[in-house]
Motif scaffolding. Sequence first.
Motif, mmCIF file in Angstrom:
data_model
loop_
_atom_site.group_PDB
_atom_site.id
_atom_site.type_symbol
_atom_site.label_atom_id
_atom_site.label_comp_id
_atom_site.label_asym_id
_atom_site.label_seq_id
_atom_site.Cartn_x
_atom_site.Cartn_y
_atom_site.Cartn_z
ATOM 1 N N ASP A 21 0.802 -1.219 0.000
ATOM 2 C CA ASP A 21 0.000 0.000 0.000
ATOM 3 C C ASP A 21 0.834 1.269 0.000
ATOM 4 O O ASP A 21 0.513 2.231 -0.720
ATOM 5 N N ARG A 45 0.494 3.910 -2.986
ATOM 6 C CA ARG A 45 0.020 5.289 -2.826
ATOM 7 C C ARG A 45 1.062 6.290 -3.298
ATOM 8 O O ARG A 45 0.722 7.383 -3.778
ATOM 9 N N GLU A 61 0.544 7.397 -6.879
ATOM 10 C CA GLU A 61 -0.427 8.465 -7.097
ATOM 11 C C GLU A 61 0.207 9.838 -6.876
ATOM 12 O O GLU A 61 -0.041 10.776 -7.629
ATOM 13 N N LYS A 115 -3.152 11.761 -9.552
ATOM 14 C CA LYS A 115 -4.308 10.868 -9.623
ATOM 15 C C LYS A 115 -5.073 10.986 -10.932
ATOM 16 O O LYS A 115 -5.943 10.171 -11.223
#
Length: 294
Positions: A40, A44, A47, A52
């Motif tokens: 994770d 992340r 992004e 995004k």
Amino acid sequence: MADLTGKVAVITGAASGIGLAGVEVFVAAGAKVIAGDIQDEKGRALETRFGKDKVRFVHCDVTSMDELKAIMDAAPAAFGSLDIVWNNAGHGGTPTSVEELDLDGYDQTMNLLLKQVFAGTKFAVPHMKAKGGAIINTSSISAVSAGYAPITYSVAKKGVAHFSKLAAAELSKYKIRVNAILPGFIATSIFGASLGLSREQADQMAEMLAQGGGRIQPAGRTGKGTDIAEMAAFLASDAAGFITGGEFLVDGGITVGPRHSWDETASSPVLDALGITPEQAEQLRLAQAAAAQS
């Protein structure tokens, strides 16, 4: 570089190794990417790195059918369509031999490496049926020869390659192309992870492999994630519109033949059987040539 402008892709195993290279190459080629992984924090970070509007991270354990379906559904929800799927997530699997086979490890390996390719394709098809698409599956050189990986991993990867051919035939009616990539010796953390090392230690081993792996293959260097990602991007692009059902070796030539076929300093099986070194064979050749001239 392939042109993926306007296309939306799902890449699993996207937070590191080959998958990470895939995100980098696909975004550079103009695609929007749904990046799936169980890491994770690294996911992340993608992004943040790309924005995004170009990359969305979705936690995805590909052995979970619910999570695998969810990541395929996430593409049209986030970016309006699903044009490309790269079923790439993987691990070294159980290292046990036939005699010592760990049956639980066998099931886990098959679920991770083979079942998820079946299921990922199944869940992608409803989003691609209307206008077609491209599916790429990561197989391995262990699918074509012994000695490159443990037996369970190798059989699973053979299944991935053959599945890709069969799926290409079955899904051709929807103009969905399916191909498999068979990577060779690529410097990623999968080798260290297979030995039970921590993620950090496995990443360090990958760096060591990158330095020393060139000696064992004709290309003279270890493969990089981008070598595989560039092939995947090409197969996903319209430039590969006439290509489906293929198995593409991207292996630095390591499978062309035994080492003596490309390294003149290596001994051949015939010389080994005779107990003669390459140097001795060269001396015999020179002596014979000299005798013929006298």
